[in-house]
Design a protein around this motif. Structure first.
Motif, PDB file in Angstrom:
ATOM      1  N   GLN A  41     -98.590  31.231   4.863  1.00 24.50           N
ATOM      2  CA  GLN A  41     -97.304  30.523   4.692  1.00 24.50           C
ATOM      3  C   GLN A  41     -96.382  31.332   3.789  1.00 24.50           C
ATOM      4  OE1 GLN A  41     -96.472  26.835   5.141  1.00 24.50           O
ATOM      5  NE2 GLN A  41     -98.478  25.869   4.892  1.00 24.50           N
ATOM      6  N   ILE A  42     -96.964  31.865   2.716  1.00 19.16           N
ATOM      7  CA  ILE A  42     -96.145  32.659   1.780  1.00 19.16           C
ATOM      8  C   ILE A  42     -95.588  33.875   2.516  1.00 19.16           C
ATOM      9  CG2 ILE A  42     -96.186  34.036  -0.345  1.00 19.16           C
ATOM     10  CD1 ILE A  42     -98.569  32.258  -1.240  1.00 19.16           C
ATOM     11  N   ASP A  70    -104.615  35.491  -2.984  1.00 21.53           N
ATOM     12  CA  ASP A  70    -103.416  35.138  -2.197  1.00 21.53           C
ATOM     13  C   ASP A  70    -102.506  36.348  -2.054  1.00 21.53           C
ATOM     14  OD1 ASP A  70    -102.943  31.748  -3.533  1.00 21.53           O
ATOM     15  OD2 ASP A  70    -104.270  32.551  -1.995  1.00 21.53           O
ATOM     16  N   GLY A  71    -102.318  37.037  -3.180  1.00 23.60           N
ATOM     17  CA  GLY A  71    -101.428  38.198  -3.172  1.00 23.60           C
ATOM     18  C   GLY A  71    -101.897  39.280  -2.222  1.00 23.60           C
ATOM     19  N   SER A 158     -93.029  34.606  -7.440  1.00 25.13           N
ATOM     20  CA  SER A 158     -94.330  34.248  -8.012  1.00 25.13           C
ATOM     21  C   SER A 158     -95.096  33.325  -7.073  1.00 25.13           C
ATOM     22  CB  SER A 158     -94.162  33.558  -9.362  1.00 25.13           C
ATOM     23  OG  SER A 158     -93.805  34.519 -10.353  1.00 25.13           O
ATOM     24  N   ILE A 159     -96.390  33.577  -6.953  1.00 20.52           N
ATOM     25  CA  ILE A 159     -97.245  32.725  -6.122  1.00 20.52           C
ATOM     26  C   ILE A 159     -97.851  31.626  -6.999  1.00 20.52           C
ATOM     27  CG2 ILE A 159     -99.386  32.658  -4.780  1.00 20.52           C
ATOM     28  CD1 ILE A 159     -98.736  35.454  -3.771  1.00 20.52           C
ATOM     29  N   PHE A 183     -93.241  29.978  -5.326  1.00 26.57           N
ATOM     30  CA  PHE A 183     -93.804  29.152  -4.247  1.00 26.57           C
ATOM     31  C   PHE A 183     -94.940  28.342  -4.839  1.00 26.57           C
ATOM     32  CE2 PHE A 183     -91.327  30.749  -0.959  1.00 26.57           C
ATOM     33  CZ  PHE A 183     -91.409  32.123  -0.814  1.00 26.57           C
ATOM     34  N   CYS A 184     -94.779  27.034  -4.904  1.00 28.28           N
ATOM     35  CA  CYS A 184     -95.867  26.186  -5.401  1.00 28.28           C
ATOM     36  C   CYS A 184     -96.776  25.848  -4.219  1.00 28.28           C
ATOM     37  CB  CYS A 184     -95.282  24.904  -6.000  1.00 28.28           C
ATOM     38  SG  CYS A 184     -96.487  23.950  -6.901  1.00 28.28           S
ATOM     39  N   LEU A 185     -98.084  26.017  -4.419  1.00 32.02           N
ATOM     40  CA  LEU A 185     -99.035  25.857  -3.296  1.00 32.02           C
ATOM     41  C   LEU A 185     -99.684  24.475  -3.297  1.00 32.02           C
ATOM     42  CD1 LEU A 185    -100.809  29.329  -3.464  1.00 32.02           C
ATOM     43  CD2 LEU A 185     -99.020  28.585  -1.880  1.00 32.02           C
ATOM     44  N   GLY A 186     -99.618  23.827  -2.154  1.00 30.88           N
ATOM     45  CA  GLY A 186    -100.393  22.600  -1.947  1.00 30.88           C
ATOM     46  C   GLY A 186     -99.725  21.379  -2.524  1.00 30.88           C
TER      47      GLY A 186
END
Ligand SMILES: NC(=O)C1=CN([C@@H]2O[C@H](COP(=O)(O)OP(=O)(O)OC[C@H]3O[C@@H](n4cnc5c(N)ncnc54)[C@H](O)[C@@H]3O)[C@@H](O)[C@H]2O)[C@H](O)CC1
Ligand code: K
Length: 515
Positions: A41-42, A70-71, A158-159, A183-186
């Motif tokens: 998604q990122i 993730d990165g 920033s992830i 990007f805030c995850l979840g």
């Protein structure tokens, strides 16, 4: 009862996020699969927001944990889309899954660089150093790296969180990446609603990663402890539906005790806020000397003149019959020379909103403990300074916790104004207002809010009082946003703000609504 509602309204701590993720893993969801879901998604958002044609060179900072993982997935996916990707990995020791992705990325020919200057010509930098697993201040080589990255004239994404920001309190742990976008995850993390983190977060968006509601409910329960007040919820909470046979006394009667010779405008602005709420009746109790002003501006309002001090402030409530009202708001424009009006109003047997100098008098006369003895709800609406005077021992850095603690101490619903206004009560969820505008940071906008809250709470309503207070804060912010859109951020003086309350309301109920 707030049934578990869409996931994008939940606000969680690092520990809660970890527990929710563990629920998935315990049910058999592979960690790698969740990482892939998040990172894909990122990567997709990045290639839309930072197209290859304009941002061909990407630097990825990779930390030791799954944020780094993730990165690395993002690095691989952008490489497959022909971006020129470089990786900078400050720590050798990686978690196994992160190591797998590092090995695969190297195998694909992605170059690892060991000096931040090698990223100096990148068009974009991805911060995947730490996410919600950051547990201690960033020091040493990594701190130097963060400082160097912040000094580069290159946009940073920033992830999950800007590395260095505490997931829950928003505190800067040692040092922190200055992101242009996060990007805030979840699920939204608490840091996103801590004013002190906002400058590091930059533009924010939440990327869903398919967390099932039962996973969220298994950790947060059915009533989520901290929630964003959403448009649909606010709309449902507003008293927009009325029976055809209603009459003005059935739509509530709010009393506003406010104003002084010196701050007559505060009373007028509170009146404008109350009027926009749709409340059946508004009575203003003001120093006699400013009665005429209010009559001229708000002809439908009843005005009670009160004895005034030599400086033109309210000397006392006299024989004002408080039993006639379904909500009372006290504070806007009172001034400091005011008589013992807080003490006199505390026994009122309906919701009581204390704001501005009403709060300052509450603090000055140390009347806070008396709130717990009230037989009806109390709402405190401080800004930072008033909060500090009321709760000097509470650290406002972690505003979410501070407001929750203040609500428990005072046994009142506490609304702490700010870039992210937070509303907490002794029981039930804590609400946060996600969208607002700095245009509201002007004298008088709080007076409008107090009147609006008083008008809303005076009306019959099926939702919990705290949700209705949060709805008023949401409505107030929406009016500010609409006014800023149409009048620029300079044009949102409190009087215009009050005029935009109804147009903002109109915006949500759609053009076809009849009531
Ligand atoms: N939110 C989701 O659903 C998903 C989250 N993912 C990503 O995983 C991270 C959380 O991963 P975790 O390994 O728990 O933590 P971090 O990657 O943030 O790194 C912690 C790592 O670093 C060490 N550490 C902590 N503080 C320091 C420090 N000051 N200096 C040096 N090292 C430090 C710590 O020991 C850990 O090893 C989350 O943010 C998401 O990005 C999933 O991958 C996808 C789904
Ligand atoms: K990060």
């Amino acid at each position: 009862m707030t049934v578990a509602s869409p996931w994008f309204r939940a606000v969680v701590s690092a520990a809660q996020m970890q527990e929710i993720e563990n629920w998935l893993f315990a049910q058999g969801m592979p960690v790698a699969a969740l990482m892939e879901k998040a990172a894909l998604q990122i990567a997709n958002r990045l290639s839309l927001l930072y197209p290859l044609t304009k941002f061909p060179r990407i630097g990825v900072l990779v930390g030791p944990g799954h944020n780094g993982g993730d990165g690395l997935v993002v690095a691989r996916e952008l490489k497959l889309q022909d971006y020129q990707v470089k990786v900078l990995q400050p720590l050798d020791q990686l978690k196994p899954l992160t190591q797998n992705h590092a090995d695969y990325g190297k195998g694909l020919g992605i170059p690892w660089v060991d000096d931040v200057q090698a990223l100096a010509h990148c068009d974009l930098i991805i911060d995947a150093l730490f996410g919600f697993g950051l547990t201690r201040p960033i020091t040493g080589a990594i701190a130097d790296l963060v400082t160097a990255i912040n000094a580069l004239p290159i946009p940073v994404v920033s992830i999950d969180l800007p590395s260095g920001i505490h997931t829950d309190t928003g505190e800067i742990l040692g040092t922190a990446v200055q992101a242009d976008r996060s990007f805030c995850l979840g699920l939204w993390k608490r840091a996103y609603f801590q004013d002190r983190a906002l400058a590091h977060l930059g533009q924010t968006e939440l990327l869903g990663i398919g967390l099932p509601l039962q996973a969220i409910a298994s950790v947060l329960g059915q009533i989520w402890p901290v929630q964003i007040l959403g448009t649909e919820q606010a709309r449902r909470t507003l008293p927009l539906s009325r029976s055809l046979v209603t009459h003005k006394y059935q739509q509530g009667h709010v009393l506003l005790i406010c104003g002084s010779q010196q701050y007559a405008g505060g009373a007028l602005l509170a009146c404008l806020g109350a009027r926009a709420s749709g409340v059946g009746m508004v009575t203003m109790a003001v120093p006699t000397g400013i009665k005429a002003l209010l009559h001229s501006q708000c002809p439908e309002v009843l005005v009670q003149g009160l004895l005034e001090t030599s400086s033109g402030a309210i000397a006392g409530l006299g024989n004002l019959d408080l039993s006639r009202y379904t909500a009372v708001a006290l504070g806007p424009g009172l001034g400091l020379d005011v008589g013992p009006v807080v003490e006199e109003v505390l026994p009122v047997n309906c919701p009581l909103i204390l704001d501005a100098d009403g709060l300052n008098q509450l603090a000055r006369q140390q009347l806070l403990p008396l709130l717990a003895e009230r037989t009806a709800p109390t709402v405190l609406t401080p800004h930072g300074g008033e909060f500090q005077r009321l709760f000097p021992d509470l650290d406002q850095g972690d505003r979410l916790t501070a407001v929750q603690t203040a609500a428990a101490i005072s046994q009142a619903t506490v609304l702490l104004k700010g870039a992210k206004t937070v509303i907490a009560s002794p029981t039930g969820p804590t609400w946060v207002i996600k969208d607002s505008t700095p245009a509201l940071a002007r004298g008088g906008s709080g007076d409008v809010l107090t009147g609006l809250i008083g008008g809303l709470l005076a009306q019959p309503g099926e939702f919990a009082l705290t949700q209705r207070v949060a709805t008023a804060a949401w409505w107030h912010a929406q009016a500010g946003i609409l006014a800023a859109q149409q009048r620029t951020v300079l044009g949102v003086d409190a009087q215009h703000l009050a005029e935009y309350l109804i147009p903002a309301c109109r915006q949500w109920i759609g053009q076809n609504a009849t009531n």
